[in-house]
Design a protein around this motif. Structure first.
Motif, PDB file in Angstrom:
ATOM      1  N   VAL A 109       0.847  -1.183   0.000  1.00  0.00           N
ATOM      2  CA  VAL A 109       0.000   0.000   0.000  1.00  0.00           C
ATOM      3  C   VAL A 109       0.887   1.239   0.000  1.00  0.00           C
ATOM      4  CG1 VAL A 109      -0.205   0.046   2.512  1.00  0.00           C
ATOM      5  CG2 VAL A 109      -1.976   1.117   1.118  1.00  0.00           C
ATOM      6  N   SER A 110       0.500   2.253  -0.804  1.00  0.00           N
ATOM      7  CA  SER A 110       1.291   3.472  -0.902  1.00  0.00           C
ATOM      8  C   SER A 110       0.372   4.687  -0.915  1.00  0.00           C
ATOM      9  CB  SER A 110       2.154   3.455  -2.170  1.00  0.00           C
ATOM     10  OG  SER A 110       1.352   3.384  -3.330  1.00  0.00           O
ATOM     11  N   ARG A 111       0.974   5.856  -0.764  1.00  0.00           N
ATOM     12  CA  ARG A 111       0.222   7.111  -0.771  1.00  0.00           C
ATOM     13  C   ARG A 111       0.462   7.822  -2.102  1.00  0.00           C
ATOM     14  NH1 ARG A 111      -0.380  10.153   3.908  1.00  0.00           N
ATOM     15  NH2 ARG A 111       1.617   9.339   4.660  1.00  0.00           N
ATOM     16  N   LEU A 112      -0.602   8.110  -2.821  1.00  0.00           N
ATOM     17  CA  LEU A 112      -0.503   8.863  -4.063  1.00  0.00           C
ATOM     18  C   LEU A 112      -0.892  10.319  -3.828  1.00  0.00           C
ATOM     19  CD1 LEU A 112      -2.003   6.377  -6.690  1.00  0.00           C
ATOM     20  CD2 LEU A 112       0.297   6.485  -5.737  1.00  0.00           C
ATOM     21  N   GLY A 113      -0.716  11.132  -4.868  1.00  0.00           N
ATOM     22  CA  GLY A 113      -1.007  12.547  -4.757  1.00  0.00           C
ATOM     23  C   GLY A 113      -2.448  12.825  -4.352  1.00  0.00           C
ATOM     24  N   GLY A 114      -2.634  13.735  -3.384  1.00  0.00           N
ATOM     25  CA  GLY A 114      -3.964  14.120  -2.942  1.00  0.00           C
ATOM     26  C   GLY A 114      -4.540  13.275  -1.831  1.00  0.00           C
ATOM     27  N   HIS A 115      -3.861  12.195  -1.465  1.00  0.00           N
ATOM     28  CA  HIS A 115      -4.329  11.308  -0.391  1.00  0.00           C
ATOM     29  C   HIS A 115      -3.632  11.679   0.921  1.00  0.00           C
ATOM     30  CE1 HIS A 115      -6.406   8.323  -2.999  1.00  0.00           C
ATOM     31  NE2 HIS A 115      -5.476   8.647  -3.881  1.00  0.00           N
ATOM     32  N   THR A 116      -4.387  11.742   1.991  1.00  0.00           N
ATOM     33  CA  THR A 116      -3.779  12.029   3.293  1.00  0.00           C
ATOM     34  C   THR A 116      -3.341  10.759   4.006  1.00  0.00           C
ATOM     35  OG1 THR A 116      -5.948  12.035   4.372  1.00  0.00           O
ATOM     36  CG2 THR A 116      -5.105  14.151   3.592  1.00  0.00           C
ATOM     37  N   GLN A 117      -3.705   9.592   3.449  1.00  0.00           N
ATOM     38  CA  GLN A 117      -3.283   8.318   4.012  1.00  0.00           C
ATOM     39  C   GLN A 117      -2.812   7.387   2.896  1.00  0.00           C
ATOM     40  OE1 GLN A 117      -3.127   7.739   7.271  1.00  0.00           O
ATOM     41  NE2 GLN A 117      -4.050   9.721   7.752  1.00  0.00           N
ATOM     42  N   PRO A 118      -1.874   6.489   3.172  1.00  0.00           N
ATOM     43  CA  PRO A 118      -1.535   5.460   2.179  1.00  0.00           C
ATOM     44  C   PRO A 118      -2.729   4.510   2.027  1.00  0.00           C
ATOM     45  CG  PRO A 118       0.168   5.665   3.878  1.00  0.00           C
ATOM     46  CD  PRO A 118      -1.038   6.393   4.386  1.00  0.00           C
ATOM     47  N   ARG A 119      -3.296   4.433   0.831  1.00  0.00           N
ATOM     48  CA  ARG A 119      -4.458   3.556   0.632  1.00  0.00           C
ATOM     49  C   ARG A 119      -4.530   2.956  -0.765  1.00  0.00           C
ATOM     50  NH1 ARG A 119      -7.363   8.768   0.827  1.00  0.00           N
ATOM     51  NH2 ARG A 119      -7.838   8.347   3.004  1.00  0.00           N
ATOM     52  N   THR A 120      -3.459   3.108  -1.556  1.00  0.00           N
ATOM     53  CA  THR A 120      -3.475   2.559  -2.906  1.00  0.00           C
ATOM     54  C   THR A 120      -2.784   1.203  -2.901  1.00  0.00           C
ATOM     55  OG1 THR A 120      -3.377   4.820  -3.752  1.00  0.00           O
ATOM     56  CG2 THR A 120      -2.981   3.037  -5.315  1.00  0.00           C
ATOM     57  N   HIS A 121      -3.552   0.154  -3.159  1.00  0.00           N
ATOM     58  CA  HIS A 121      -3.102  -1.232  -2.990  1.00  0.00           C
ATOM     59  C   HIS A 121      -2.593  -1.827  -4.299  1.00  0.00           C
ATOM     60  CE1 HIS A 121      -5.798  -0.449   0.359  1.00  0.00           C
ATOM     61  NE2 HIS A 121      -5.392  -1.558   0.963  1.00  0.00           N
ATOM     62  N   ARG A 122      -1.529  -2.590  -4.175  1.00  0.00           N
ATOM     63  CA  ARG A 122      -1.004  -3.359  -5.294  1.00  0.00           C
ATOM     64  C   ARG A 122      -0.268  -4.568  -4.720  1.00  0.00           C
ATOM     65  NH1 ARG A 122       2.969   0.651  -4.598  1.00  0.00           N
ATOM     66  NH2 ARG A 122       5.116  -0.155  -4.686  1.00  0.00           N
ATOM     67  N   GLY A 271       4.822   8.399  -5.709  1.00  0.00           N
ATOM     68  CA  GLY A 271       4.370   7.994  -4.386  1.00  0.00           C
ATOM     69  C   GLY A 271       5.475   7.386  -3.540  1.00  0.00           C
ATOM     70  N   VAL A 272       6.445   6.719  -4.186  1.00  0.00           N
ATOM     71  CA  VAL A 272       7.552   6.113  -3.438  1.00  0.00           C
ATOM     72  C   VAL A 272       8.724   7.069  -3.265  1.00  0.00           C
ATOM     73  CG1 VAL A 272       6.927   3.771  -4.161  1.00  0.00           C
ATOM     74  CG2 VAL A 272       8.587   5.080  -5.516  1.00  0.00           C
ATOM     75  N   GLY A 273       8.586   8.300  -3.788  1.00  0.00           N
ATOM     76  CA  GLY A 273       9.632   9.296  -3.550  1.00  0.00           C
ATOM     77  C   GLY A 273      10.252   9.934  -4.768  1.00  0.00           C
ATOM     78  N   GLY A 274       9.760   9.642  -5.968  1.00  0.00           N
ATOM     79  CA  GLY A 274      10.314  10.233  -7.170  1.00  0.00           C
ATOM     80  C   GLY A 274      10.174  11.748  -7.192  1.00  0.00           C
ATOM     81  N   GLU A 287       5.489  17.073  -5.606  1.00  0.00           N
ATOM     82  CA  GLU A 287       5.265  15.938  -6.510  1.00  0.00           C
ATOM     83  C   GLU A 287       4.010  15.141  -6.179  1.00  0.00           C
ATOM     84  OE1 GLU A 287       9.565  16.994  -6.596  1.00  0.00           O
ATOM     85  OE2 GLU A 287       8.114  16.621  -4.976  1.00  0.00           O
ATOM     86  N   LEU A 288       3.501  15.298  -4.952  1.00  0.00           N
ATOM     87  CA  LEU A 288       2.322  14.540  -4.532  1.00  0.00           C
ATOM     88  C   LEU A 288       1.048  15.385  -4.498  1.00  0.00           C
ATOM     89  CD1 LEU A 288       3.814  12.282  -1.713  1.00  0.00           C
ATOM     90  CD2 LEU A 288       3.384  11.737  -4.110  1.00  0.00           C
TER      91      LEU A 288
END
Length: 579
Positions: A109-122, A271-274, A287-288
């Protein structure tokens, strides 16, 4: 039980199909492509979910309410609250359903732009959109063989019209297959995707956002708003049609910089720091931030080319993506900061200053671009880097058919248009002015299931009445067309015979077949003539042309399950490689 007709074989249509089957309804799925999956297979970042077991395992505190607030904020208060509540409130259940029913790995799970919590699952491997979509697709195609009386699939079939009776109820569709016009009965779920590649004569993109017409797109050529057009012609209402999302990070192919169709750089890379740097080696944005905000800053800054860079730590976090992009020639790897600076054409000291400033901002949480979430605070020149050139691209259309919270398509007066439902990108009002990353797959699954539930209930309540009225209407249509009314027959590739071994060829002989009208590739020692399959490839022709006359084993196995060839392209196998 009578059938529900689903138009569109992407993730929204597949999720609707499986839900209908769970509810006891029969399914006829119609897709205009030869290989189903749509743009869902290209989604590279993951699927959002709030309050999931994965989040719990990672110690992440999240809720549907927090997700609702993030979505509302991203939508610029233009989306409908009732639809956002459905999207976010059922998000955790959607992720659980995919994990439980299809045994999918969604453990990261990671945090993408505009999200206040990590919630994007892969999961650990492959693009999540491809994994999630293919799992459902393969299951449905298997069912079309094992229970053909309940599941029928028509491919390379274009729906041209919705059939309505005298009361205005949608009772079926007209479609064209192999040049023949036919019709099918039943309530209809539209899951045909968006119009961000609609460069046709009656383009919705040109009508609503002509200033974006010349931008490249990430969408397959099938994304031409077909569902919108037939529904609007039948009296449906549309909403937010001018809301077209321009994604900030389309990958520029150095060999083909002006290509109209671009491959998307997963938002997970940021999301991972790019970091995004301009041609002076400087950051210019958080970037986020939301996608539309980042796109606007790229245009405002105007110092091209824009590069996305990942250091060793962030590259390792999303290693599979980096390897895939490098393999396609869309990303480069550098073994030192000096080599990276040379790529920029700048002194290493310039990049060092950028890194030092970023490290300080990460430690103090005082960033001049107001970035709040940092994945790393140790950027140095003594590291490895992955780098790609970025450009804004047409990506997603937030506008679409107006629906209610049950997935029913609304007519101009605001009442449901009986017998018609919509799910996925064809439905508008869910995302407002800007869609959050990770919510495209989520919208497909959530509203696919909602539409499936509602259509099954509608079918149960109206089966006798609808069938009798529809029969008369379809008979009349068939008479006008000079054809007998029919219910579609399956054309699934699920029962395909194993590939024949054929002849044997040297790798030099394979190399001679390297043109679009004569293209062979090698996969795991098998020689494939993919000339006829080229237009049907869901990843676009370019993905295959890159390996024309070559061994594509490594790239193929990164993306596909071994059973893909015997299932979907058995006739392409013409032999094996001999040494």
């Amino acid at each position: 039980m009578a059938q529900v007709i689903i138009v569109g074989g992407g993730l929204a249509g597949l999720s609707a199909a499986h839900t209908l089957l769970e509810r006891g309804a029969n399914v006829l799925l119609i897709d205009k492509q030869g290989f189903m999956g749509g743009n869902s297979t290209k989604a590279t970042s993951g699927i959002n979910g709030a309050g999931t077991q994965t989040q719990h395992d990672h110690g992440i505190t999240d809720s549907a309410k927090i997700f609702f607030d993030d979505t509302k904020r991203s939508a610029r208060d233009l989306a409908r609250d009732d639809l956002i509540r459905v999207l976010t409130g059922r998000s955790g259940d959607a992720v659980n359903w995919l994990q439980d029913k299809f045994a999918l790995d969604l453990s990261k799970v990671s945090r993408l732009g505009g999200h206040t919590q990590p919630r994007t699952h892969r999961g650990d491997a492959q693009f999540p959109g491809m994994v999630i979509t293919y799992a459902q697709l393969e299951r449905l195609e298997d069912l079309s063989v094992s229970i053909p009386d309940r599941v029928k699939i028509l491919k390379k079939t274009r729906v041209t019209k919705l059939i309505k009776d005298q009361s205005g109820t949608v009772t079926g569709v007209e479609y064209i297959q192999n040049g023949k016009t036919s019709s099918a009965l039943g309530p209809v779920i539209l899951a045909t995707g968006g119009y961000a590649a609609d460069f046709t004569d009656d383009s919705l993109l040109r009508k609503y956002r002509p200033e974006l017409w010349d931008l490249p797109t990430t969408n397959g050529e099938h994304s031409t708003g077909d569902g919108h057009k037939i529904a609007l012609a039948a009296g449906a209402s549309a909403i937010d049609m001018e809301k077209v999302q321009v994604h900030p990070t389309g990958l520029v192919d150095p060999k083909e910089p002006d290509a109209k169709v671009k491959f998307l750089a997963a938002e997970a890379l940021r999301g991972v720091g790019g970091l995004l740097l301009d041609n002076e080696g400087q950051r210019f944005v958080d970037e986020l931030q939301h996608r539309d905000f980042v796109t606007g800053k790229i245009w405002e800054n105007g110092k091209y080319p824009i590069r996305l860079i990942l250091n060793g730590k962030s590259s390792k976090e999303i290693e599979w993506h980096c390897k895939h992009y490098v393999g396609r020639g869309l990303m480069k790897k550098f073994d030192s900061g000096d080599a990276l600076a040379k790529e920029f054409g700048l002194p290493p000291a310039v990049l060092k200053k950028t890194f030092d400033d970023y490290n300080l901002a990460a430690k103090t949480k005082k960033d001049k671009f107001a970035k709040k979430f940092f994945s790393d605070e140790n950027w140095t020149l003594n590291d490895t880097f992955h780098v790609a050139i970025m450009t804004p691209v047409l990506h997603y259309t937030m506008g679409g058919l107006e629906i209610d919270s049950e997935g029913r398509v609304l007519a101009a007066g605001g009442a449901p248009l009986p017998g018609l439902f919509a799910a996925g990108e064809v439905a508008g009002g869910v995302h407002g002015a800007n869609r959050l990353g990770g919510s495209s797959l989520l919208g497909c699954v959530v509203f696919g299931r909602v539409a499936g539930d509602t259509a099954a209930a509608y079918l149960l309540q109206n089966i006798g009445d609808v069938s009798s009225r529809a029969a008369g209407r379809v008979a009349g249509v068939a008479a006008q067309l000079g054809a007998e009314p029919e219910t579609a027959k399956a054309s699934s590739g699920a029962a395909a015979s194993p590939p024949s071994t054929g002849g044997s060829y040297t790798i030099d002989e394979v190399a001679k077949h390297n043109k679009k009208d004569d293209i062979w590739v090698v996969v795991d020692g098998q020689v494939l003539d993919v000339t006829k399959f080229l237009p049907d490839h869901p990843g676009g022709e370019k993905a295959i042309l890159l390996y024309a006359g070559r061994d594509a084993t490594e790239e193929f196995n990164m993306l596909h399950d071994p059973k893909v060839i015997p299932r979907y392209a058995p006739d392409a196998v013409i032999g094996r490689v001999r040494k």
